[in-house]
Structure formats: structure tokens, C-alpha cells
Design a protein around this motif. Structure first.
Motif, mmCIF file in Angstrom:
data_model
loop_
_atom_site.group_PDB
_atom_site.id
_atom_site.type_symbol
_atom_site.label_atom_id
_atom_site.label_comp_id
_atom_site.label_asym_id
_atom_site.label_seq_id
_atom_site.Cartn_x
_atom_site.Cartn_y
_atom_site.Cartn_z
ATOM 1 N N GLY A 134 0.829 -1.198 0.000
ATOM 2 C CA GLY A 134 0.000 0.000 0.000
ATOM 3 C C GLY A 134 0.859 1.242 0.000
ATOM 4 O O GLY A 134 2.056 1.186 0.256
ATOM 5 N N ARG A 135 0.212 2.366 -0.362
ATOM 6 C CA ARG A 135 0.949 3.617 -0.308
ATOM 7 C C ARG A 135 0.956 4.102 1.130
ATOM 8 O O ARG A 135 -0.090 4.251 1.737
ATOM 9 N N ARG A 136 2.126 4.337 1.651
ATOM 10 C CA ARG A 136 2.233 4.742 3.053
ATOM 11 C C ARG A 136 1.693 6.170 3.207
ATOM 12 O O ARG A 136 2.083 7.052 2.455
ATOM 13 N N PRO A 137 0.764 6.378 4.119
ATOM 14 C CA PRO A 137 0.271 7.754 4.295
ATOM 15 C C PRO A 137 1.410 8.653 4.778
ATOM 16 O O PRO A 137 2.316 8.199 5.477
ATOM 17 N N TRP A 138 1.361 9.919 4.374
ATOM 18 C CA TRP A 138 2.428 10.843 4.702
ATOM 19 C C TRP A 138 2.247 11.292 6.140
ATOM 20 O O TRP A 138 1.302 11.999 6.470
ATOM 21 N N VAL A 139 3.144 10.848 7.002
ATOM 22 C CA VAL A 139 3.002 11.153 8.422
ATOM 23 C C VAL A 139 4.046 12.190 8.817
ATOM 24 O O VAL A 139 5.219 12.055 8.495
ATOM 25 N N GLY A 140 3.610 13.228 9.482
ATOM 26 C CA GLY A 140 4.546 14.242 9.943
ATOM 27 C C GLY A 140 5.208 13.821 11.241
ATOM 28 O O GLY A 140 4.940 12.753 11.773
ATOM 29 N N HIS A 141 6.115 14.627 11.724
ATOM 30 C CA HIS A 141 6.718 14.325 13.025
ATOM 31 C C HIS A 141 7.165 15.626 13.646
ATOM 32 O O HIS A 141 7.053 16.683 13.038
ATOM 33 N N ARG A 142 7.705 15.534 14.835
ATOM 34 C CA ARG A 142 8.067 16.758 15.537
ATOM 35 C C ARG A 142 9.257 17.453 14.889
ATOM 36 O O ARG A 142 10.179 16.805 14.391
ATOM 37 N N HIS A 143 9.214 18.772 14.942
ATOM 38 C CA HIS A 143 10.306 19.605 14.469
ATOM 39 C C HIS A 143 11.515 19.392 15.392
ATOM 40 O O HIS A 143 11.339 19.147 16.586
ATOM 41 N N PRO A 144 12.745 19.471 14.863
ATOM 42 C CA PRO A 144 13.912 19.243 15.724
ATOM 43 C C PRO A 144 13.916 20.144 16.966
ATOM 44 O O PRO A 144 14.361 19.711 18.032
ATOM 45 N N LEU A 145 13.417 21.366 16.816
ATOM 46 C CA LEU A 145 13.385 22.240 18.002
ATOM 47 C C LEU A 145 12.377 21.734 19.028
ATOM 48 O O LEU A 145 12.607 21.834 20.237
ATOM 49 N N ALA A 146 11.264 21.183 18.531
ATOM 50 C CA ALA A 146 10.263 20.639 19.455
ATOM 51 C C ALA A 146 10.819 19.405 20.149
ATOM 52 O O ALA A 146 10.547 19.166 21.335
ATOM 53 N N ILE A 147 11.642 18.632 19.416
ATOM 54 C CA ILE A 147 12.258 17.450 20.030
ATOM 55 C C ILE A 147 13.152 17.886 21.196
ATOM 56 O O ILE A 147 13.079 17.353 22.304
ATOM 57 N N VAL A 148 13.980 18.917 20.921
ATOM 58 C CA VAL A 148 14.888 19.406 21.961
ATOM 59 C C VAL A 148 14.100 20.007 23.132
ATOM 60 O O VAL A 148 14.378 19.723 24.301
ATOM 61 N N ARG A 149 13.078 20.808 22.803
ATOM 62 C CA ARG A 149 12.285 21.432 23.868
ATOM 63 C C ARG A 149 11.633 20.362 24.752
ATOM 64 O O ARG A 149 11.700 20.439 25.977
ATOM 65 N N ASP A 150 11.042 19.351 24.116
ATOM 66 C CA ASP A 150 10.349 18.323 24.899
ATOM 67 C C ASP A 150 11.328 17.529 25.760
ATOM 68 O O ASP A 150 11.013 17.155 26.888
#
Ligand code: DAH
Length: 382
Positions: A134-150
Motif C-alpha cells: 500500500g501507499r504509506r500515508p504521509w506522516v509528519g513528526h516533531r520539528h527538531p526544536l520541538a524534540i529538543v524542547r520536549d
């Protein structure tokens, strides 16, 4: 009763066209032929031929042509018969007229059934390959700054800190005055502030949050202040006119510089790894005394201060070998006085870090502007 005499050469059926199985398409076909036979055997035979002809259609286009042969307006076999009706005696007209109409309706059903069959076959031939992934749905993820902040929030949460949010549009009182910047202190210029009006500005750091928190609460305080800040900076590989900071504040009785050092040590190792090379040097900030700066070995040149080929200064640390990671210090007594705390009773430390700087050191990003450009080729790497 007048007998069917053929269609007088108009719209005749081609030879060999009636090889189809009309019964398989319309289960009532046989009964329909019998019903017509009772009225007119020749007409019934013609009907049977027409139906089998439609059932024999090889594809949708062929079916269309065959339908025209059966009931086309100009040369259709059935159409020609209908034209004879007015010439017949009244009773024949009634009987045969009814038979023609039924035959016409039934033939339309045969045509429809063959069409459905051909369409199903065409779908099958187009081939639904159920093994194709199947075609994989386009999934977003956290921005690198959000990763660092979290990650930082997680770390400081573990150390007992909670989050305090304060406005991005500030007054100069909170951004400067209550943080012990005298009115004409040169540090106000050094911040290169974006002014909204004479007294209102876009906050140049997240430190005003401490003042607001301390005005509302009494010690002990353990807070972090994440958010966006603004400076009228010349933009380059390591400077932006908007970026993110996180201040921290710890106020209680008998808080010491040793507590600050231990906290910064824990922070640097947790975020940048146990091997990270750091240095703590004294530096001036109006709102802390003493003030210090935690530097980390530049992630791009590894502390050498040179570019990759060694010929030029490192573009990120500008040859320093170290990058400033955060400012810190013991809260200045004047800041405590400004918020109504007794500096004899309470002491505290504060620190403030740039999230972009941390993300650059952490992920080895050479260019601060990448964080705001939203280029998928960059963002997908995290
Ligand atoms: N607010 C300072 C700045 O943006 C950074 C800073 C320095 C924050 C010392 C602090 C601190 O909390 O203690 O340049």
C-alpha cells in the motif's frame, strides 16, 4: 392473424451473430421466448436471435453496435417491425404491439446484463494486484526544536521544575528594568530590540518570565520558561532575528552556586551525551551576580575552531572552538527587590539557553536558518 413476414430487408441481423447464451444472462429468457411463440412463432424466433446476438457481444463497443442493429432508430430490426404496426388490423395491432413492447424491454435487460458482465470482466483484466504494498500515508513528526524542547522539559520535570508561560510582547519594564537593566544601560542596546511602541517590545529573552512568576508566587520556586524570542539581528549562519529560549529559575533558602553547577552539569550530560566537552566561564548579565556562561565544544569543528579543510575559521563558532550554550548565575538581589522578595532571606539561580544552539550542537546542524525554512529535505532527517 397476420404473420410475421420478416423485416423486408431493413436492418437484418448479420450472419453468425447469435452465438451468445441469453439464458445464462437472463434466467427468464426461455419463458419469454415461449410467451412470444404463443403469439407469433417467427417473431419469437427473431426475438431469440436478437437476444442471443446481444449476449454474444465481445466487448462494450461490440455490444453498442449490436444494440443499434436490434433497436437502432434508423435500421434496427425491431424498429422496422414497429413501423409495420399501423398497417395491421386493429386486433393484431393490439396483440403484436404489446408483444413488441415487451420484447423491446426484455432485450434492454439482456443488453444491460451483458454490459454488466463485460464491465466486471474488464475490471478483472485491469488486474487488482493485492500483493502490491500500500501507499504509506504521509506522516509528519516533531520539528527538531520541538524534540529538543520536549527533551528539556522532560529533564527539568524530573528535577522538579514546572512550566511557566509568559507573553512574547512585553513591556520594557519586564524585559529590562525589573531585571536590573538601568534605563540607559548599554545592555539594552546590545539586545538589539524590536520595539512595538515606546514602552512595548518583542521580548528579547525569556527571562522576563521569572519576574512575572515571582510577582505572583512565593518561594520555593522551580520553574522553566520556554518560548520564542526576538532580536533585530543581522541574520547569519548562527544568528536569527527570532529564535527560542528556555530560562530556568530556582529560588529557595540557601540555594548556592554549587547547586547551579550541579544542575548545569546534569543538563549538559543528559542533553548532549556523557562525553560532552563543556566549560564554565564568568560573564556579566545585569540580572545575576555572579554570572557565568556554559560553553560546549563546537559540534561542527569539534573545538578546533577551523573549517573542515583547516584553511578558514569554523563558520559556526567563528574560530572560537566553543559555542555559548547558555547564560546563568545567581539571581541579583535587585531583581529580588523588584519583585518584593527579601534578598537576605532567599537566594536562587537562573539559567537561560537557546534551543537552536542546543539543537545545532546536538544534531550537528551547521546553519541556524534551517530551523525556520521548513525545507522537508532538512526536517525529514530528524
Ligand atoms: N537572558 C539572557 C540572554 O538572553 C540569557 C541568560 C543569562 C538567562 C543568564 C539567564 C541567566 O537566566 O541567568 O542573553
Amino acid at each position: 392473424m397476420t404473420r410475421y413476414e420478416g423485416n423486408r430487408g431493413r436492418g437484418a441481423f448479420p450472419e453468425d451473430w447469435d452465438r451468445g447464451d441469453a439464458r445464462a444472462l437472463v434466467p427468464s429468457h426461455e419463458a419469454q421466448v415461449q410467451e412470444l411463440t404463443a403469439i407469433d412463432a417467427a417473431f419469437a424466433a427473431l426475438y431469440d436471435r436478437a437476444a442471443r446476438g446481444l449476449a454474444a457481444a465481445a466487448d462494450l463497443e461490440d455490444l453498442q453496435q449490436r444494440a443499434v442493429i436490434v433497436s437502432g432508430r434508423e435500421r434496427g430490426v425491431l424498429t422496422a417491425l414497429l413501423e409495420e404496426l399501423p398497417d395491421l388490423p386493429l386486433e393484431d395491432r393490439r396483440l403484436r404491439g404489446g408483444a413488441y413492447n415487451r420484447a423491446k424491454r426484455w432485450l434492454a435487460q439482456v443488453e444491460e446484463a451483458r454490459r454488466a458482465q463485460l464491465e466486471r470482466a474488464a475490471e478483472g483484466a485491469a488486474g487488482l494486484d493485492v500483493t502490491v504494498p500500500g501507499r504509506r500515508p504521509w506522516v509528519g513528526h516533531r520539528h527538531p526544536l520541538a524534540i529538543v524542547r520536549d527533551e528539556l522539559l522532560d529533564l527539568f520535570h524530573g528535577l522538579g521544575y514546572s512550566v511557566y508561560s509568559s507573553p512574547e510582547v512585553e513591556t520594557d519594564e519586564y524585559n529590562f528594568t525589573k531585571l536590573n537593566f538601568p534605563p540607559d544601560h548599554p545592555a539594552r542596546d546590545a539586545h538589539d530590540t524590536c520595539w512595538v511602541s515606546e514602552r512595548v517590545l518583542l521580548r528579547t529573552h525569556t527571562s522576563p518570565g521569572w519576574v512575572r512568576a515571582m510577582e505572583q508566587r512565593r518561594p520555593p520556586l522551580r520553574l522553566v520558561f520556554p518560548g520564542r524570542v526576538y532580536r533585530a539581528e543581522q541574520v547569519d549562519a548562527s544568528h536569527m532575528d527570532q529564535f527560542h529560549q528556555m530560562d530556568g529559575l530556582f529560588v529557595d533558602r540557601r540555594v548556592s552556586m554549587a547547586d547551579l553547577k550541579a544542575t548545569l552539569h546534569t543538563f549538559a550530560r543528559a542533553i548532549l551525551g556523557p562525553e560532552v566537552k563543556t566549560r564554565l566561564i564568568p560573564i556579566y548579565f545585569p540580572f545575576v551576580e555572579p554570572g557565568c556562561q556554559l560553553d560546549v565544544a563546537c559540534a561542527i569543528c569539534g573545538g578546533t575552531g577551523r573549517s573542515a579543510d583547516g584553511k578558514a575559521p569554523c563558520p559556526v563558532c567563528k574560530g572560537a572552538g566553543f559555542s555559548e550554550l547558555l547564560g546563568a548565575g545567581m539571581v541579583h538581589p535587585n531583581v529580588f527587590r523588584a519583585v518584593g522578595y527579601d534578598p537576605e532571606e532567599f537566594t536562587g539561580f537562573a539559567f537561560g539557553m537557546g534551543l537552536e544552539r542546543i539543537a545545532m550542537a546536538r544534531f550537528g546542524v551547521p546553519e541556524i536558518r534551517l530551523f525556520l525554512e521548513n525545507d522537508q529535505r532538512f526536517l525529514r532527517q530528524f
